[in-house]
Design an enzyme around this catalytic site. Structure first.
Site, PDB file in Angstrom:
ATOM      1  N   HIS A  40      39.460 -10.632  31.063  1.00  0.00           N
ATOM      2  CA  HIS A  40      40.424 -10.635  29.959  1.00  0.00           C
ATOM      3  C   HIS A  40      39.744 -10.579  28.594  1.00  0.00           C
ATOM      4  O   HIS A  40      40.430 -10.415  27.584  1.00  0.00           O
ATOM      5  CB  HIS A  40      41.325 -11.863  30.035  1.00  0.00           C
ATOM      6  CG  HIS A  40      42.246 -11.854  31.215  1.00  0.00           C
ATOM      7  ND1 HIS A  40      43.147 -10.838  31.458  1.00  0.00           N
ATOM      8  CD2 HIS A  40      42.390 -12.719  32.248  1.00  0.00           C
ATOM      9  CE1 HIS A  40      43.815 -11.086  32.575  1.00  0.00           C
ATOM     10  NE2 HIS A  40      43.359 -12.217  33.078  1.00  0.00           N
ATOM     11  N   GLU A 134      43.817 -19.039  42.030  1.00  0.00           N
ATOM     12  CA  GLU A 134      44.799 -18.995  40.942  1.00  0.00           C
ATOM     13  C   GLU A 134      46.135 -18.413  41.417  1.00  0.00           C
ATOM     14  O   GLU A 134      46.812 -17.714  40.665  1.00  0.00           O
ATOM     15  CB  GLU A 134      44.253 -18.266  39.715  1.00  0.00           C
ATOM     16  CG  GLU A 134      43.553 -16.958  39.936  1.00  0.00           C
ATOM     17  CD  GLU A 134      42.925 -16.386  38.653  1.00  0.00           C
ATOM     18  OE1 GLU A 134      43.183 -16.870  37.542  1.00  0.00           O
ATOM     19  OE2 GLU A 134      42.172 -15.399  38.781  1.00  0.00           O
ATOM     20  N   ASP A 160      47.364 -18.476  35.613  1.00  0.00           N
ATOM     21  CA  ASP A 160      47.832 -17.616  36.704  1.00  0.00           C
ATOM     22  C   ASP A 160      48.423 -18.450  37.829  1.00  0.00           C
ATOM     23  O   ASP A 160      49.417 -18.047  38.457  1.00  0.00           O
ATOM     24  CB  ASP A 160      46.689 -16.728  37.216  1.00  0.00           C
ATOM     25  CG  ASP A 160      46.533 -15.469  36.370  1.00  0.00           C
ATOM     26  OD1 ASP A 160      47.554 -14.852  36.022  1.00  0.00           O
ATOM     27  OD2 ASP A 160      45.392 -15.121  36.027  1.00  0.00           O
TER      28      ASP A 160
HETATM   29  C1  3PY Z   1      43.882 -18.543  34.181  1.00  0.00           C
HETATM   30  O1  3PY Z   1      44.266 -19.569  33.603  1.00  0.00           O
HETATM   31  O2  3PY Z   1      44.583 -17.889  34.959  1.00  0.00           O
HETATM   32  C2  3PY Z   1      42.534 -18.052  33.946  1.00  0.00           C
HETATM   33  O3  3PY Z   1      42.125 -17.108  34.572  1.00  0.00           O
HETATM   34  C3  3PY Z   1      41.701 -18.758  32.909  1.00  0.00           C
HETATM   35  O4  3PY Z   1      40.781 -17.928  32.360  1.00  0.00           O
HETATM   36 MG    MG Z   2      43.554 -16.028  35.622  1.00  0.00          MG
END
Ligand code: 3PY
Ligand code: MG
Length: 244
Positions: A40, A134, A160
């Protein structure tokens, strides 16, 4: 040059802005490691080398969050001189095993041999493979993920994960169901003796997640810190209340 350690209580930095000066600045702050975020962040392949060179000059271990779980992305980050990789969106043991294999040359793995920079500037130790849990599916699979041979750590992407669970990201400190998911990930990792980390949007998040049992923390990105400081200083200087 320090070797990368992710336990027992390590706070890392996070780079999303390109430029060797930014990397050098964050690397000099005293973090236990610094992650260069190619998923990102605004740091492409050409900006990766100067960032890693600047971090190396500060002696701070560097990991790269690669854009995806793909052998050439992982191999390129390691060939550029990263101490390890953080692999996003890994949902099961099979994807974890693929990420681990991408970090190591045969016979251990499938990484192609091409020691360009490593020929004159090798990292301090063997490459580390950290996978990101995530999603709800990844939480369910956490015991199997943690059991994959050669995995070095698990790292939670809290936003996520919240989105995957249908929870507002802003509720991550308060929601009991969300907390239970994090506890399951922590238990799975620690049960295997693995470090377990989480991205923290603020120092308060790091303090909160330390109490949940996490062993390492990546503290808000350079971009987030700069934006927050710019707004706070503007508000303090101008008296405006609409900028924070
Ligand atoms: C998230 O919070 O999904 C991340 O990937 C943090 O960088
Ligand atoms: Mg993430």
């Amino acid at each position: 040059m320090r070797t990368l350690t992710l336990a027992p209580d390590v706070v890392g930095g996070w780079l999303q802005l390109p430029g060797s000066a930014v990397a050098e600045l964050v690397g000099s702050a005293g973090f236990g490691f610094v992650c260069v975020d190619q998923q990102h962040g605004l740091i492409g392949d050409d900006a990766l080398l100067p960032a890693l060179q600047a971090l190396r000059a500060t002696g701070t271990p560097a990991v790269v969050r690669v854009p995806l779980n793909e052998p050439s992305a992982i191999g390129r980050a390691l060939d550029h001189g990263a101490d390890g990789v953080i692999v996003p969106m890994v949902d099961d043991a099979e994807a974890t095993a693929a990420a681990v294999a991408a970090c190591h040359h045969p016979p251990r793995g499938v990484r192609s041999f091409g020691p360009t920079r490593l020929g004159w500037a090798p990292p301090a130790g063997p490459p580390r493979c950290v996978v990101m849990v995530e999603s709800v599916a990844a939480v369910d699979a956490a015991p199997a993920i943690a059991a994959v041979e050669g995995l070095d750590a698990i790292f939670v992407g809290p936003t996520d994960l919240a989105l995957s669970a249908g929870i507002a990201p802003s509720a991550q400190l308060d929601d009991p169901g969300y907390r239970r998911m994090l506890e399951r990930v922590v238990a799975a990792a620690r049960g295997r003796g693995l470090p377990v980390g989480i991205y923290c949007a603020s120092p308060e998040h790091a303090q909160h997640y330390r109490r949940t049992g996490f062993t390492f923390f990546a503290l808000m990105s350079d971009a987030a810190m700069l934006l927050a400081a710019a707004k706070a200083n503007l508000a303090a200087a101008s008296g405006r209340t609409d900028v924070v």
